[in-house]
Write a protein that holds these residues in place. Structure first.
Motif, mmCIF file in Angstrom:
data_model
loop_
_atom_site.group_PDB
_atom_site.id
_atom_site.type_symbol
_atom_site.label_atom_id
_atom_site.label_comp_id
_atom_site.label_asym_id
_atom_site.label_seq_id
_atom_site.Cartn_x
_atom_site.Cartn_y
_atom_site.Cartn_z
ATOM 1 N N ALA A 186 5.419 12.035 -0.729
ATOM 2 C CA ALA A 186 4.825 13.106 -1.688
ATOM 3 C C ALA A 186 5.306 14.276 -0.221
ATOM 4 O O ALA A 186 6.117 13.922 0.839
ATOM 5 N N PRO A 187 4.743 15.686 -0.797
ATOM 6 C CA PRO A 187 4.930 16.502 0.602
ATOM 7 C C PRO A 187 3.829 16.094 1.818
ATOM 8 O O PRO A 187 4.908 17.148 3.318
ATOM 9 N N ASN A 188 3.289 15.748 1.519
ATOM 10 C CA ASN A 188 2.459 15.118 2.567
ATOM 11 C C ASN A 188 2.567 13.544 3.582
ATOM 12 O O ASN A 188 2.242 13.258 4.349
ATOM 13 N N GLY A 189 4.055 13.244 2.752
ATOM 14 C CA GLY A 189 4.136 12.080 3.711
ATOM 15 C C GLY A 189 3.514 10.468 3.100
ATOM 16 O O GLY A 189 4.328 9.594 3.301
ATOM 17 N N LEU A 190 2.578 11.124 1.964
ATOM 18 C CA LEU A 190 2.064 9.393 1.358
ATOM 19 C C LEU A 190 2.843 8.763 0.306
ATOM 20 O O LEU A 190 3.497 9.644 -0.142
ATOM 21 N N VAL A 191 2.648 8.029 0.070
ATOM 22 C CA VAL A 191 3.447 7.624 -0.590
ATOM 23 C C VAL A 191 3.214 8.007 -2.086
ATOM 24 O O VAL A 191 2.039 8.428 -2.739
ATOM 25 N N ALA A 192 4.065 8.450 -2.882
ATOM 26 C CA ALA A 192 3.863 8.470 -4.506
ATOM 27 C C ALA A 192 4.272 7.584 -5.933
ATOM 28 O O ALA A 192 2.750 7.290 -6.358
ATOM 29 N N GLU A 193 5.328 7.750 -5.727
ATOM 30 C CA GLU A 193 5.847 6.717 -6.723
ATOM 31 C C GLU A 193 7.292 6.379 -6.839
ATOM 32 O O GLU A 193 7.934 6.681 -5.703
ATOM 33 N N CYS A 194 7.453 5.692 -7.571
ATOM 34 C CA CYS A 194 9.463 5.319 -7.343
ATOM 35 C C CYS A 194 9.914 6.629 -8.875
ATOM 36 O O CYS A 194 9.670 7.234 -9.064
ATOM 37 N N SER A 195 10.998 6.754 -8.588
ATOM 38 C CA SER A 195 12.519 7.857 -8.954
ATOM 39 C C SER A 195 11.586 7.381 -11.297
ATOM 40 O O SER A 195 11.262 8.533 -12.129
ATOM 41 N N GLY A 196 11.652 6.023 -11.336
ATOM 42 C CA GLY A 196 11.212 5.814 -12.890
ATOM 43 C C GLY A 196 10.557 4.694 -13.111
ATOM 44 O O GLY A 196 9.790 4.277 -13.652
ATOM 45 N N GLU A 197 9.118 4.879 -11.824
ATOM 46 C CA GLU A 197 8.057 3.309 -12.115
ATOM 47 C C GLU A 197 6.959 4.384 -10.730
ATOM 48 O O GLU A 197 7.029 4.888 -9.817
ATOM 49 N N ASN A 198 5.904 3.312 -11.307
ATOM 50 C CA ASN A 198 4.536 3.995 -10.275
ATOM 51 C C ASN A 198 4.479 2.538 -9.994
ATOM 52 O O ASN A 198 5.288 1.239 -10.137
ATOM 53 N N ILE A 199 4.340 2.860 -8.551
ATOM 54 C CA ILE A 199 4.417 1.392 -7.492
ATOM 55 C C ILE A 199 2.913 0.985 -7.054
ATOM 56 O O ILE A 199 1.759 1.651 -7.163
ATOM 57 N N PHE A 200 2.857 -0.860 -6.555
ATOM 58 C CA PHE A 200 1.457 -0.855 -6.289
ATOM 59 C C PHE A 200 1.636 -1.559 -5.441
ATOM 60 O O PHE A 200 3.165 -2.944 -4.999
ATOM 61 N N VAL A 201 0.545 -2.144 -4.454
ATOM 62 C CA VAL A 201 1.056 -2.397 -3.153
ATOM 63 C C VAL A 201 -0.460 -3.881 -3.836
ATOM 64 O O VAL A 201 -2.030 -2.990 -3.493
ATOM 65 N N SER A 202 -0.477 -4.716 -2.369
ATOM 66 C CA SER A 202 -2.014 -5.175 -2.545
ATOM 67 C C SER A 202 -1.804 -6.219 -1.162
ATOM 68 O O SER A 202 -0.875 -6.154 -0.095
ATOM 69 N N ARG A 203 -2.992 -5.417 -0.070
ATOM 70 C CA ARG A 203 -3.716 -5.630 0.771
ATOM 71 C C ARG A 203 -4.838 -7.027 0.479
ATOM 72 O O ARG A 203 -5.497 -5.723 -0.099
ATOM 73 N N HIS A 204 -4.907 -7.537 1.688
ATOM 74 C CA HIS A 204 -6.387 -7.717 1.537
ATOM 75 C C HIS A 204 -6.786 -8.404 0.313
ATOM 76 O O HIS A 204 -8.131 -8.099 0.157
ATOM 77 N N GLY A 205 -6.090 -8.463 -0.732
ATOM 78 C CA GLY A 205 -7.008 -9.124 -1.722
ATOM 79 C C GLY A 205 -6.981 -7.773 -2.638
ATOM 80 O O GLY A 205 -7.056 -8.161 -3.895
ATOM 81 N N MET A 206 -6.497 -6.566 -2.598
ATOM 82 C CA MET A 206 -6.917 -5.239 -3.154
ATOM 83 C C MET A 206 -5.639 -4.654 -3.636
ATOM 84 O O MET A 206 -4.614 -4.760 -3.089
#
Ligand code: PPE
Length: 304
Positions: A186-206
Motif C-alpha cells: 500500500a502507499p504507506n508501505g504495508l502489505v496489501a495483497e497480490c495482483s489477484g489474491e489475498n495473502i496470509f502469513v503464519s507467525r508464532h502459530g497465528m
C-alpha cells in the motif's frame, strides 16, 4: 490462460449464443475502466454442480457498483438465478464464472450519470490458476515496484475493471522477472495483497492477513480460509503486515477464487518453509468444502 467457449452467455436478461455476445467498440467502460466484475467457481458435488458462495459474490458485485455510483438494473436474486441458468446451460460440472456490469454504448465522456448499465455472465472451464502443483511446490512471490491503489485514488475494496490496470502491471513485471506472482504494498508501505489474491502469513502459530484498510479486496476465499482455520483450531485475524513479516513467515499462502489456496515458497528470494502444516490442512479442507464433502460448509455450495 486461453478461454474454451461454452454454448451460451447471459446478456441483459437472456441467454445468447457464445459468438453473439458482442459489444460496440464505443462501449463506455472499454474506454474508462468503470466496470465491476466477479470471479466465481462452480464445483462438482454429490448433488451436482454447485456454485461456491454465489450469493456473497453477487452481493459484492452490487457493493462494488455502489462504490462506483453505478446502479445495476438487476437485483441480487435476479443475478443469482441468471448465474445458475448460465452454468446449467453449459452442462459443465465445474467452471469459472465471470459476471460483469459495465456502462454501455450511447454516451461518451467521463460523466457516467446518463450511461446505461449492461450486465453479462459468462462461464468456461478454467484449471489451476497458479499451476497444478501450487500447493505442494509453492509459488515464488516478488514485491512489486507498483504500489497498490490508495483509497483516495480508486477504491481497492471495489472489484472494478480499472483497478486491474494496477494488478496487470504488477503481474507482468513479476512474470518477466521469473517469479509467479506479485505482492503489492500500500502507499504507506504495508502489505496489501497480490495482483489477484489475498495473502496470509503464519507467525508464532497465528494466521494473519491484511484488512480492507490496507488496500486488500475483502476476499470471499479469505473469509472462507479464516473460518476453516478457526474450525481447525488455529487462531486467525486480519492485521497489518510489513514486508519483513513476509520474509520471516513460518508459512505463507495466497488465496482467491481462481487461485484457491496456493502455498508460497519464497518472497523476494527469501525462502519460506513450504508447504507448512497449516497451509496443507487449510488447502485440503478448502478442497473438501468447495466440493461439498464437508457438512460444516455445505450451505456455501449453492446448487443449480
Ligand atoms: N484480491 C484481488 C486483487 C483479486 O483479484 C482477488 C480475486 C482476490 C483478492 C480474492 O478474492 P476472492 O476471489 O473473493 O477470494 N481475483 C479474481 C480474478 C482473477 C483474475 O485473474 O481475473 C479471482 O480469483 O477470480
Amino acid at each position: 490462460m486461453a478461454i474454451t467457449p461454452t454454448p451460451k452467455i447471459w446478456m441483459n436478461g437472456e441467454l445468447v449464443a457464445w459468438d453473439e455476445a458482442r459489444i460496440h467498440v464505443l462501449t463506455h467502460t472499454l474506454h474508462y475502466g468503470m466496470g465491476v466484475f466477479e470471479g466465481i467457481r462452480a464445483y462438482g458435488t454429490a448433488d451436482g454442480p454447485a456454485i461456491f458462495r454465489l450469493t456473497e459474490h453477487i452481493e459484492r458485485l452490487h457493493r462494488s457498483a455502489h462504490m462506483l455510483g453505478m446502479e445495476i438494473p438487476f437485483s441480487v436474486d435476479e443475478l443469482i438465478d441468471a448465474t445458475k441458468a448460465t452454468v446449467a446451460s453449459t452442462g459443465l460440472d465445474e467452471c469459472y464464472i465471470r459476471p460483469i456490469a459495465y456502462f454501455g454504448y450511447g454516451e461518451m465522456g467521463l460523466n457516467t450519470l446518463p450511461c446505461s448499465v449492461d450486465v453479462s455472465i459468462a462461464c468456461w472451464p478454467w484449471g489451476a490458476y497458479l499451476g497444478d502443483d501450487a500447493v505442494e511446490k509453492g509459488i515464488r512471490l516478488k514485491t512489486s515496484s507498483w504500489t497498490r491503489h490508495d483509497h483516495n485514488i480508486m477504491p481497492p475494496a471495489a472489484k472494478t475493471t480499472g483497478n486491474y490496470v494496477n494488478s496487470s502491471l504488477a503481474k507482468v513485471e513479476a512474470l518477466r522477472a521469473g517469479y509467479d506472482e506479485a505482492v503489492m504494498l500500500a502507499p504507506n508501505g504495508l502489505v496489501a495483497e497480490c495482483s489477484g489474491e489475498n495473502i496470509f502469513v503464519s507467525r508464532h502459530g497465528m494466521l494473519l492477513t491484511p484488512p480492507l484498510s490496507a488496500g486488500a479486496l475483502e476476499g470471499i476465499t479469505q473469509n472462507t480460509v479464516m473460518t476453516i482455520a478457526r474450525d481447525l483450531g488455529y487462531e486467525a485475524r486480519t492485521d497489518n503486515l510489513a514486508r519483513s513479516d513476509l520474509y520471516i513467515a513460518d508459512e505463507a499462502f495466497v488465496c482467491g477464487t481462481a487461485a484457491e489456496v496456493s502455498a508460497v515458497n519464497s518472497v523476494d528470494d527469501r525462502s519460506i518453509p513450504c508447504p507448512g502444516p497449516m497451509t496443507r490442512a487449510i488447502a485440503a479442507t478448502y478442497a473438501d468444502a468447495v466440493h461439498g464433502r464437508d457438512d460444516r460448509y455445505r450451505h456455501w455450495c449453492e446448487t443449480l
